[in-house]
Enzyme design. Structure first.
Site, mmCIF file in Angstrom:
data_model
loop_
_atom_site.group_PDB
_atom_site.id
_atom_site.type_symbol
_atom_site.label_atom_id
_atom_site.label_comp_id
_atom_site.label_asym_id
_atom_site.label_seq_id
_atom_site.Cartn_x
_atom_site.Cartn_y
_atom_site.Cartn_z
ATOM 1 N N LYS A 70 0.768 -1.051 0.011
ATOM 2 C CA LYS A 70 -0.232 -0.360 -0.241
ATOM 3 C C LYS A 70 1.237 1.345 0.060
ATOM 4 C CE LYS A 70 -4.360 -1.427 2.255
ATOM 5 N NZ LYS A 70 -5.303 -1.285 3.965
ATOM 6 N N GLU A 87 1.089 -1.376 17.022
ATOM 7 C CA GLU A 87 0.388 -2.628 15.179
ATOM 8 C C GLU A 87 1.059 -3.701 15.911
ATOM 9 O OE1 GLU A 87 -1.094 -1.758 12.160
ATOM 10 O OE2 GLU A 87 -0.905 1.239 12.234
ATOM 11 N N GLU A 137 -7.125 -5.910 -0.979
ATOM 12 C CA GLU A 137 -8.318 -5.813 0.035
ATOM 13 C C GLU A 137 -9.507 -5.815 -0.039
ATOM 14 O OE1 GLU A 137 -6.972 -3.526 2.982
ATOM 15 O OE2 GLU A 137 -8.508 -2.056 2.875
ATOM 16 N N ARG A 142 -7.958 -8.370 3.858
ATOM 17 C CA ARG A 142 -7.287 -7.749 4.178
ATOM 18 C C ARG A 142 -7.099 -6.905 5.229
ATOM 19 N NH1 ARG A 142 -1.892 -5.288 0.903
ATOM 20 N NH2 ARG A 142 -1.119 -3.666 3.123
ATOM 21 N N ASN A 187 -7.253 -3.173 9.470
ATOM 22 C CA ASN A 187 -7.285 -2.184 9.575
ATOM 23 C C ASN A 187 -7.859 -1.653 10.957
ATOM 24 O OD1 ASN A 187 -6.434 -1.086 7.351
ATOM 25 N ND2 ASN A 187 -8.450 -1.345 5.898
ATOM 26 N N HIS A 219 -8.542 0.855 12.914
ATOM 27 C CA HIS A 219 -8.279 2.175 12.239
ATOM 28 C C HIS A 219 -8.526 2.904 11.471
ATOM 29 C CE1 HIS A 219 -3.957 0.151 11.909
ATOM 30 N NE2 HIS A 219 -3.092 0.728 11.188
ATOM 31 N N HIS A 272 -7.635 6.210 12.646
ATOM 32 C CA HIS A 272 -7.665 7.133 11.746
ATOM 33 C C HIS A 272 -8.291 8.334 11.700
ATOM 34 C CE1 HIS A 272 -6.010 4.535 8.062
ATOM 35 N NE2 HIS A 272 -4.814 5.108 8.969
HETATM 36 N N1 GLY Z 1 -1.987 -1.019 6.713
HETATM 37 C C1 GLY Z 1 -3.256 -1.923 6.859
HETATM 38 C C2 GLY Z 1 -2.414 -2.866 5.638
HETATM 39 O O1 GLY Z 1 -1.933 -2.762 5.240
HETATM 40 O O2 GLY Z 1 -3.275 -3.725 4.741
#
Ligand code: GLY
Length: 359
Positions: free
Chosen positions: A144, A186, A236, A240, A244, A247, A251
């Site tokens: 990403k 994380e 994703e 995936r 998150n 998040h 975020h």
């Molecule tokens: N940081 C979340 C991802 O890489 O999908």
């Protein structure tokens, strides 16, 4: 999640394979100078992106074949202005299709360098050399890449995997305890969604110093989970999204505080939000929420929000990438290692959960 079959251990180096749009290796225990020498042999020119704060430590000089671009520190480097400046510098250095970019730095730098590589000449090779714990366990792995816009974090970007990720553990000694702990958020997230042994290791470690002593193990376990998830759902589609966890709210907290908190600190608060939501919607036992809160607090990570911020945070959550048809979506857990998806979380419930993590 099953045993870590994607991991091999060779002479003090742990290699973990990621199978995304191409295969690449995450090497834990490598030497960054040797890595640059190795990459240099593969490309006639390389363009290195690193933050200003690493200028003295890296002590790299530009040559005819190596260009060095020092970006602003922190999240502010993930901007349109910096990206345009990099494009201009890539043009000046005559970086062509067979050349490569190396991103050396924290997650903001590897996101930026990767996105510059994704967009230059419709995509050239890039390599990640993460220098923070957060970048080692999360940002640099998985392909990403992107920048932030006034509307939100990472709204402009591309999936563009690096050719390799080289983790030189010596960079960890340059991190303050605050930055190291931010990376642990994380790591803890990964433990919650997929590997309880990560939580156990951190529960038994003697504070931040103790955790530092287990860095290689914690990074290997976290990267192994991420590699497995990314290898089965690179773009994703659904799985995936478990990465998150914490998040969506995290975020919003990060943006609300104008990126003055470390990403991991905002994620830590987001983890608490996701856990309380999981209690309400997936019968997560409250003992597990307490257990994780204790672990986050043990490493000096925040777990609370300030009064009077719900309206703004709710609006920011609505701008999150995971929103579909204006419905808030979250990842939660029904128990440690068992992720679940919550679709269409109502505003009233979102507010009730917010009230549970007030100071
Ligand atoms: N940081 C979340 C991802 O890489 O999908």
């Amino acid at each position: 999640m099953k045993a870590l079959s994607n991991m091999t251990n060779m002479a003090n180096m742990i290699n973990i394979e990621v199978n995304a749009e191409h295969r690449y290796t995450v090497s834990i225990g490598s030497d960054w100078r040797e890595e640059i020498a190795r990459i240099t042999q593969k490309h006639s020119k390389i363009f290195i992106v690193a933050p200003q704060s690493l200028r003295d430590l890296l002590a790299l000089d530009g040559t005819a074949t190596h260009s060095i671009y020092y970006s602003p520190d922190g999240e502010s480097q993930k901007s349109y202005e910096t990206l345009v400046d990099i494009w201009n510098s890539l043009a000046a250095a005559q970086i062509g299709r067979k050349d490569a970019i190396i991103g050396i730095g924290g997650g903001a730098t590897t996101d930026l360098a990767g996105f510059a590589a994704a967009t230059w000449l419709r995509g050239i090779d890039w390599y990640a050399i993460p220098t923070t714990l957060a970048a080692m366990v999360d940002a640099s792995v998985g392909g990403k890449t992107g920048i932030n816009t006034p509307a939100g974090k990472n709204l402009v970007g591309a999936f563009h995997s690096p050719q390799s990720v080289s983790i030189d553990l010596s960079f960890l000694s340059t991190l303050s305890d605050r930055d190291f702990s931010a990376g642990l958020a994380e790591v803890i997230k990964t433990g919650i969604i997929a590997d309880e042994s990560i939580l156990q290791l951190l529960e038994s470690a003697e504070g931040v110093e103790g955790a530092r002593a287990h860095s290689a193990d914690l990074i290997a376990k976290s990267v192994a989970v991420k590699a497995r998830v990314v290898s089965s759902d690179f773009k994703e589609g659904k799985l995936r999204e478990i990465l998150n966890f914490g998040h969506t709210f995290g975020h919003a907290i990060e943006k609300f505080n104008d990126y003055s908190l470390r990403h991991g600190e905002a994620v830590s608060i987001g983890i608490m939000y996701a856990l309380f939501l999981s209690e309400s919607l997936a019968q997560l036992p409250s003992t597990q929420t307490k257990r994780i809160a204790q672990l986050l607090e043990k490493y000096g990570l925040p777990t609370k929000v300030s009064v009077g911020t719900f309206e703004a945070l709710f609006l920011l959550m609505q701008g999150d990438k995971k929103v579909r048809a204006e419905q808030l979506r979250f990842v939660g857990v029904s128990e440690v290692g068992k992720p679940v998806w919550f679709e269409g979380v109502e505003r009233e419930l979102a507010k009730t959960i917010y009230e549970r993590i007030l100071q």
